[in-house]
Write a protein that holds these residues in place. Structure first.
Motif, PDB file in Angstrom:
ATOM      1  N   MET A   1      22.141 -48.824 -35.059  1.00 48.46           N
ATOM      2  CA  MET A   1      22.071 -47.402 -35.425  1.00 48.46           C
ATOM      3  C   MET A   1      20.663 -46.846 -35.187  1.00 48.46           C
ATOM      4  N   SER A   2      19.639 -47.621 -35.523  1.00 46.63           N
ATOM      5  CA  SER A   2      18.274 -47.129 -35.293  1.00 46.63           C
ATOM      6  C   SER A   2      17.999 -47.011 -33.792  1.00 46.63           C
ATOM      7  N   ASP A   3      18.533 -47.936 -32.985  1.00 48.51           N
ATOM      8  CA  ASP A   3      18.390 -47.828 -31.528  1.00 48.51           C
ATOM      9  C   ASP A   3      19.073 -46.569 -31.011  1.00 48.51           C
ATOM     10  N   LEU A   4      20.267 -46.272 -31.520  1.00 43.71           N
ATOM     11  CA  LEU A   4      20.990 -45.075 -31.091  1.00 43.71           C
ATOM     12  C   LEU A   4      20.234 -43.808 -31.477  1.00 43.71           C
TER      13      LEU A   4
ATOM     14  N   ARG B   1      17.040 -43.525 -31.977  1.00 45.12           N
ATOM     15  CA  ARG B   1      15.843 -43.476 -31.162  1.00 45.12           C
ATOM     16  C   ARG B   1      16.164 -42.938 -29.762  1.00 45.12           C
ATOM     17  N   SER B   2      17.260 -43.406 -29.165  1.00 48.01           N
ATOM     18  CA  SER B   2      17.610 -42.947 -27.818  1.00 48.01           C
ATOM     19  C   SER B   2      18.052 -41.486 -27.828  1.00 48.01           C
ATOM     20  N   ASP B   3      18.695 -41.020 -28.917  1.00 49.25           N
ATOM     21  CA  ASP B   3      19.080 -39.609 -29.032  1.00 49.25           C
ATOM     22  C   ASP B   3      17.847 -38.720 -29.116  1.00 49.25           C
ATOM     23  N   SER B   4      16.838 -39.163 -29.844  1.00 57.96           N
ATOM     24  CA  SER B   4      15.641 -38.331 -29.987  1.00 57.96           C
ATOM     25  C   SER B   4      14.869 -38.257 -28.673  1.00 57.96           C
ATOM     26  N   LYS B   5      14.958 -39.283 -27.819  1.00 60.37           N
ATOM     27  CA  LYS B   5      14.288 -39.256 -26.517  1.00 60.37           C
ATOM     28  C   LYS B   5      14.961 -38.267 -25.580  1.00 60.37           C
ATOM     29  N   ARG B   6      16.289 -38.175 -25.666  1.00 60.80           N
ATOM     30  CA  ARG B   6      17.036 -37.261 -24.795  1.00 60.80           C
ATOM     31  C   ARG B   6      16.900 -35.821 -25.240  1.00 60.80           C
ATOM     32  N   GLY B   7      16.655 -35.606 -26.458  1.00 65.07           N
ATOM     33  CA  GLY B   7      16.603 -34.250 -26.993  1.00 65.07           C
ATOM     34  C   GLY B   7      17.968 -33.827 -27.476  1.00 65.07           C
ATOM     35  N   SER B   8      17.997 -32.703 -28.123  1.00 68.90           N
ATOM     36  CA  SER B   8      19.252 -32.215 -28.695  1.00 68.90           C
ATOM     37  C   SER B   8      19.788 -31.071 -27.865  1.00 68.90           C
ATOM     38  N   VAL B   9      19.977 -31.284 -26.575  1.00 69.05           N
ATOM     39  CA  VAL B   9      20.468 -30.243 -25.688  1.00 69.05           C
ATOM     40  C   VAL B   9      21.884 -29.865 -26.106  1.00 69.05           C
ATOM     41  N   GLY B  10      22.122 -28.562 -26.292  1.00 73.04           N
ATOM     42  CA  GLY B  10      23.448 -28.089 -26.649  1.00 73.04           C
ATOM     43  C   GLY B  10      23.698 -28.051 -28.140  1.00 73.04           C
ATOM     44  N   TYR B  11      22.764 -28.524 -28.926  1.00 72.28           N
ATOM     45  CA  TYR B  11      22.968 -28.544 -30.357  1.00 72.28           C
ATOM     46  C   TYR B  11      21.913 -27.709 -31.078  1.00 72.28           C
ATOM     47  N   SER B  12      21.402 -26.678 -30.421  1.00 73.41           N
ATOM     48  CA  SER B  12      20.370 -25.863 -31.056  1.00 73.41           C
ATOM     49  C   SER B  12      21.007 -24.943 -32.093  1.00 73.41           C
ATOM     50  N   ARG B  13      20.229 -24.564 -33.085  1.00 71.49           N
ATOM     51  CA  ARG B  13      20.707 -23.643 -34.114  1.00 71.49           C
ATOM     52  C   ARG B  13      20.700 -22.242 -33.575  1.00 71.49           C
ATOM     53  N   ARG B  14      21.499 -21.360 -34.164  1.00 71.81           N
ATOM     54  CA  ARG B  14      21.550 -19.973 -33.723  1.00 71.81           C
ATOM     55  C   ARG B  14      20.204 -19.319 -33.894  1.00 71.81           C
ATOM     56  N   GLY B  15      19.821 -18.552 -32.892  1.00 67.37           N
ATOM     57  CA  GLY B  15      18.591 -17.819 -32.960  1.00 67.37           C
ATOM     58  C   GLY B  15      17.383 -18.639 -32.547  1.00 67.37           C
ATOM     59  N   GLN B  16      17.552 -19.959 -32.404  1.00 68.72           N
ATOM     60  CA  GLN B  16      16.427 -20.776 -31.962  1.00 68.72           C
ATOM     61  C   GLN B  16      16.721 -21.298 -30.578  1.00 68.72           C
ATOM     62  N   LYS B  17      15.695 -21.312 -29.737  1.00 67.71           N
ATOM     63  CA  LYS B  17      15.869 -21.836 -28.389  1.00 67.71           C
ATOM     64  C   LYS B  17      14.741 -22.706 -28.000  1.00 67.71           C
TER      65      LYS B  17
END
Length: 159
Positions: free
Chosen positions: A138-141, A143-159
């Protein structure tokens, strides 16, 4: 001949339905084997296990006040210590060799690996080991998610 609960009877399959099979017993009476009482595993299609005019042996599991006779092929096989393999009319075994669902249920026997001291691991030791591996994955997953970024999961009004 009086049919009693627990008796072993033999007869011929006279009818097959989606929910079971009707068996004409030696004394002319008819009993029914429910689909859940055909084999120890899950039975999707009763025709894979029983055929018309097939001779079968079964155990009487109940006789109602109205004379309905409930039979079980599965319980007869378990009493003998065997599986519920029956020969169908074509001389073939009714169970498919690769069908793991119709074999005996798997029972946990402990892990094959041993501790360095040579004794088998306890359930608690295995659970602790599993939890440790799971936490690492789980920690590896994460860690790899944070390296890729959260593309497509931004909050409304934030870009």
């Amino acid at each position: 001949m009086q049919i009693e609960e627990g008796a072993i009877v033999s007869g011929k399959v006279t009818g097959i339905t989606d929910f079971g099979a009707f068996v004409e017993l030696e004394d002319g009476k008819t009993g029914m084997v429910h689909i859940s009482e055909v084999a120890s595993g899950y039975v999707k299609d009763i025709s894979e296990h029983l055929q018309l005019n097939q001779e079968v042996k079964a155990k009487v599991i109940s006789v109602s006040d109205t004379g309905k006779i409930s039979l079980s092929i599965k319980k007869l096989g378990s009493d003998k210590g065997e599986g519920s393999k029956q020969q169908n009319g074509r001389g073939k075994s009714s169970q498919k060799s690769g069908d793991s669902r119709s074999s005996a249920p798997r029972v946990w026997q402990g892990q094959k690996t041993e501790k360095p001291s040579g004794e088998k691991q306890s359930f608690e030791d295995m659970m602790a080991s599993f939890k440790k591996m799971s936490d690492e994955k789980m920690s590896d997953l994460k860690r790899s998610d944070s390296k890729r970024g959260s593309v497509g999961y931004s909050r409304r009004g934030q870009k």
